[in-house]
Design an enzyme around this catalytic site. Structure first.
Site, PDB file in Angstrom:
ATOM      1  CE  LYS A  94      -4.465   1.127   0.554  1.00  9.12           C
ATOM      2  NZ  LYS A  94      -5.649   0.443   0.030  1.00  9.12           N
ATOM      3  N   GLY A 192     -25.613   2.886   3.397  1.00  7.54           N
ATOM      4  CA  GLY A 192     -24.712   3.489   2.404  1.00  7.54           C
ATOM      5  C   GLY A 192     -25.071   3.010   1.021  1.00  7.54           C
ATOM      6  CG  ASN A 195     -19.511   4.460  -6.925  1.00  9.50           C
ATOM      7  OD1 ASN A 195     -20.365   4.983  -7.637  1.00  9.50           O
ATOM      8  ND2 ASN A 195     -18.383   5.066  -6.596  1.00  9.50           N
ATOM      9  CB  VAL A 196     -20.043  -0.906  -3.110  1.00 14.27           C
ATOM     10  CG1 VAL A 196     -20.232  -2.373  -2.764  1.00 14.27           C
ATOM     11  CG2 VAL A 196     -18.656  -0.674  -3.680  1.00 14.27           C
TER      12      VAL A 196
HETATM   13  P1  NAD Z   1     -19.052   5.649  -2.160  1.00 10.80           P
HETATM   14  O1  NAD Z   1     -18.333   6.862  -1.699  1.00 10.80           O
HETATM   15  O2  NAD Z   1     -19.485   5.561  -3.583  1.00 10.80           O
HETATM   16  O3  NAD Z   1     -20.350   5.408  -1.254  1.00 10.80           O
HETATM   17  C1  NAD Z   1     -20.409   5.614   0.115  1.00 10.80           C
HETATM   18  C2  NAD Z   1     -21.860   6.000   0.417  1.00 10.80           C
HETATM   19  O4  NAD Z   1     -22.011   6.048   1.827  1.00 10.80           O
HETATM   20  C3  NAD Z   1     -22.233   7.370  -0.126  1.00 10.80           C
HETATM   21  O5  NAD Z   1     -23.480   7.301  -0.814  1.00 10.80           O
HETATM   22  C4  NAD Z   1     -22.345   8.237   1.134  1.00 10.80           C
HETATM   23  O6  NAD Z   1     -23.312   9.268   1.008  1.00 10.80           O
HETATM   24  C5  NAD Z   1     -22.763   7.201   2.144  1.00 10.80           C
HETATM   25  N1  NAD Z   1     -22.473   7.554   3.536  1.00 10.80           N
HETATM   26  C6  NAD Z   1     -21.456   8.282   4.021  1.00 10.80           C
HETATM   27  N2  NAD Z   1     -21.555   8.381   5.351  1.00 10.80           N
HETATM   28  C7  NAD Z   1     -22.661   7.679   5.696  1.00 10.80           C
HETATM   29  C8  NAD Z   1     -23.294   7.404   6.939  1.00 10.80           C
HETATM   30  N3  NAD Z   1     -22.810   7.871   8.083  1.00 10.80           N
HETATM   31  N4  NAD Z   1     -24.417   6.639   6.927  1.00 10.80           N
HETATM   32  C9  NAD Z   1     -24.927   6.172   5.772  1.00 10.80           C
HETATM   33  N5  NAD Z   1     -24.368   6.419   4.563  1.00 10.80           N
HETATM   34  C10 NAD Z   1     -23.257   7.162   4.540  1.00 10.80           C
HETATM   35  O7  NAD Z   1     -18.098   4.434  -1.771  1.00 10.80           O
HETATM   36  P2  NAD Z   1     -18.156   2.954  -2.341  1.00 10.80           P
HETATM   37  O8  NAD Z   1     -17.170   2.834  -3.439  1.00 10.80           O
HETATM   38  O9  NAD Z   1     -19.567   2.546  -2.564  1.00 10.80           O
HETATM   39  O10 NAD Z   1     -17.550   2.147  -1.107  1.00 10.80           O
HETATM   40  C11 NAD Z   1     -18.331   1.883   0.038  1.00 10.80           C
HETATM   41  C12 NAD Z   1     -17.498   1.158   1.080  1.00 10.80           C
HETATM   42  O11 NAD Z   1     -16.987  -0.062   0.527  1.00 10.80           O
HETATM   43  C13 NAD Z   1     -16.283   1.947   1.568  1.00 10.80           C
HETATM   44  O12 NAD Z   1     -16.038   1.622   2.918  1.00 10.80           O
HETATM   45  C14 NAD Z   1     -15.149   1.393   0.713  1.00 10.80           C
HETATM   46  O13 NAD Z   1     -13.897   1.537   1.343  1.00 10.80           O
HETATM   47  C15 NAD Z   1     -15.572  -0.066   0.601  1.00 10.80           C
HETATM   48  N6  NAD Z   1     -15.017  -0.742  -0.574  1.00 10.80           N
HETATM   49  C16 NAD Z   1     -15.294  -0.260  -1.819  1.00 10.80           C
HETATM   50  C17 NAD Z   1     -14.775  -0.913  -2.930  1.00 10.80           C
HETATM   51  C18 NAD Z   1     -15.084  -0.449  -4.344  1.00 10.80           C
HETATM   52  O14 NAD Z   1     -14.863  -1.221  -5.293  1.00 10.80           O
HETATM   53  N7  NAD Z   1     -15.580   0.773  -4.532  1.00 10.80           N
HETATM   54  C19 NAD Z   1     -13.975  -2.063  -2.760  1.00 10.80           C
HETATM   55  C20 NAD Z   1     -13.731  -2.542  -1.464  1.00 10.80           C
HETATM   56  C21 NAD Z   1     -14.262  -1.855  -0.373  1.00 10.80           C
END
Ligand code: NAD
Length: 357
Positions: A94, A192, A195-196
């Site tokens: 990392k 939340g 994207n995911v």
């Molecule tokens: P993202 O930023 O697209 O989505 C996060 C969502 O959470 C947003 O819609 C935001 O408004 C919401 N949010 C923020 N604070 C919040 C709260 N207190 N309560 C409820 N909702 C809240 O991120 P993502 O890419 O969807 O990733 C989500 C999680 O998954 C993160 O923890 C990320 O580290 C993890 N992750 C993502 C990936 C990936 O491929 N994108 C891979 C592995 C892990």
């Protein structure tokens, strides 16, 4: 014009990185500096026994280098575990750039970082993480082939694969608890809808689950309610919803001494990174009889897509490997039940075993 990078970054208290409490036999730790662009970064290569160390680059306004080193050491070890459990021929690493991405990010700084990655000769392969976008990765990739997630090497956005893996993980947990992975009528609280999370919700809806959704963005919540017939809940009570599965898909550290006693769901399985605030929280979940899908095992779909894309692997192969998260989690659940130990502990041990092979 970008603001100058803060000069008064404090020196870490530990005498050397090897004295740091998070040091875990890391193979190589580099402090990368570039006078002209102001780059200050740490690249941590934890383990390359299974292959080059793949792990994202995070750009963050750390308050001192000690904090950045802690993150680099901890996250690089996490990547070794994640890549090993995902069955990838890759080690873990990392990097962290110590600067505010909104104020200090310049093409010059990103290119300087790319050159530092290149100097490591392919032992470390970088990719996107917090504060670094696909466009930034193109700039880093102009200096080194050891950058994933560029247009030349990527399948595009990894989040659909992460969501697919999380969906498979939820099915594995439900199957382990109920003897069937049929999600028809299962109530899932998705916290939340980014994207995911939004894509996880779509998979669950198609599978017949009843959704309880939450996000700090009300527009997204409304969209999910309209599209999936979901019920909404306040984000800070999503963990306490009366449901079968709590799926944290927002921020880390959401499983802690405050939230765990309030969880009603018998299963916690979601995408968020670093869900447990402390390792002890994994033990408490286990003692409460809550089946926890360890975060780095269930959310590996994204890294699988990043790792395999561009190496000649088709979308089908990436999907297949991602769907295998079902089997990996089932193995963790079985071992946890047989040995009477938390899934979080079993996952770490399994990853260690794979690394030792
Ligand atoms: P993202 O930023 O697209 O989505 C996060 C969502 O959470 C947003 O819609 C935001 O408004 C919401 N949010 C923020 N604070 C919040 C709260 N207190 N309560 C409820 N909702 C809240 O991120 P993502 O890419 O969807 O990733 C989500 C999680 O998954 C993160 O923890 C990320 O580290 C993890 N992750 C993502 C990936 C990936 O491929 N994108 C891979 C592995 C892990």
């Amino acid at each position: 014009m970008n603001a100058p990078i803060q000069k008064s970054i404090q020196i870490a208290e530990a005498a050397t990185p090897a004295d740091h409490p998070e040091f875990d036999g890391h193979e190589n730790i580099v402090f990368a500096h570039d006078e002209e662009s102001g780059l200050r970064a740490i690249i941590a290569v934890h383990n390359t026994k299974r292959g080059p160390a793949l792990g994202g680059c995070r750009m963050w306004s750390y308050s001192n280098t000690g904090e950045a080193l802690t993150d680099a050491l901890r996250l690089s070890k996490g990547m070794s575990y994640k890549n090993a459990l995902a069955g990838l021929d890759l080690g873990g690493g990392k990097s962290v750039i110590i600067a505010n991405p909104r104020e200090h990010k310049t093409p010059q700084l990103l290119r300087a970082f790319g050159r530092h990655v290149h100097r490591l000769g392919g032992t470390y392969i970088t990719a996107e993480d917090v504060g670094i976008t696909a466009a930034d990765m193109e700039i880093i990739g102009s200096q080194t082939p050891f950058a994933k997630g560029t247009e030349a090497t990527g399948l595009g956005d990894p989040s659909p694969y992460t969501a697919l893996g999380v969906f498979e993980g939820i099915k594995a947990a439900v199957a382990f608890k109920n003897g069937t992975d049929d999600l028809k009528g299962a109530r899932v609280s998705v916290q939340g809808l980014g994207n995911v999370g939004y894509t996880v919700a779509r998979h669950l809806h198609i599978a017949g689950a009843e959704l309880i959704v939450s996000d700090i963005n009300e527009t997204t919540v409304q969209r999910a309610c309209d599209e999936f017939g979901a019920q909404s809940i306040a984000p800070n009570t999503a963990h306490a919803a009366d449901c079968d599965v709590f799926a944290p898909c927002a921020l880390g550290a959401g499983l802690n001494t405050l939230t765990i006693p309030q969880i009603k769901a018998p299963i916690v399985a979601g995408a968020a990174n670093n869900q447990l605030q402390t390792t002890e929280d994994g033990v408490v979940l286990f003692e409460r009889g809550i089946l926890y899908a360890p975060d780095y095992a269930i959310n590996a779909g994204g890294v699988i897509s990043i790792a395999l894309a561009g190496a000649g692997d088709s979308d089908d192969h990436v999907r297949q490997k991602t769907e295998n998260i079902f089997n990996t989690l089932t193995e963790i659940f079985k071992r946890s039940a047989a040995e009477g130990r938390p899934t979080s502990v079993v996952a770490d041990e399994l990853a260690e075993e794979i690394l030792q092979r």
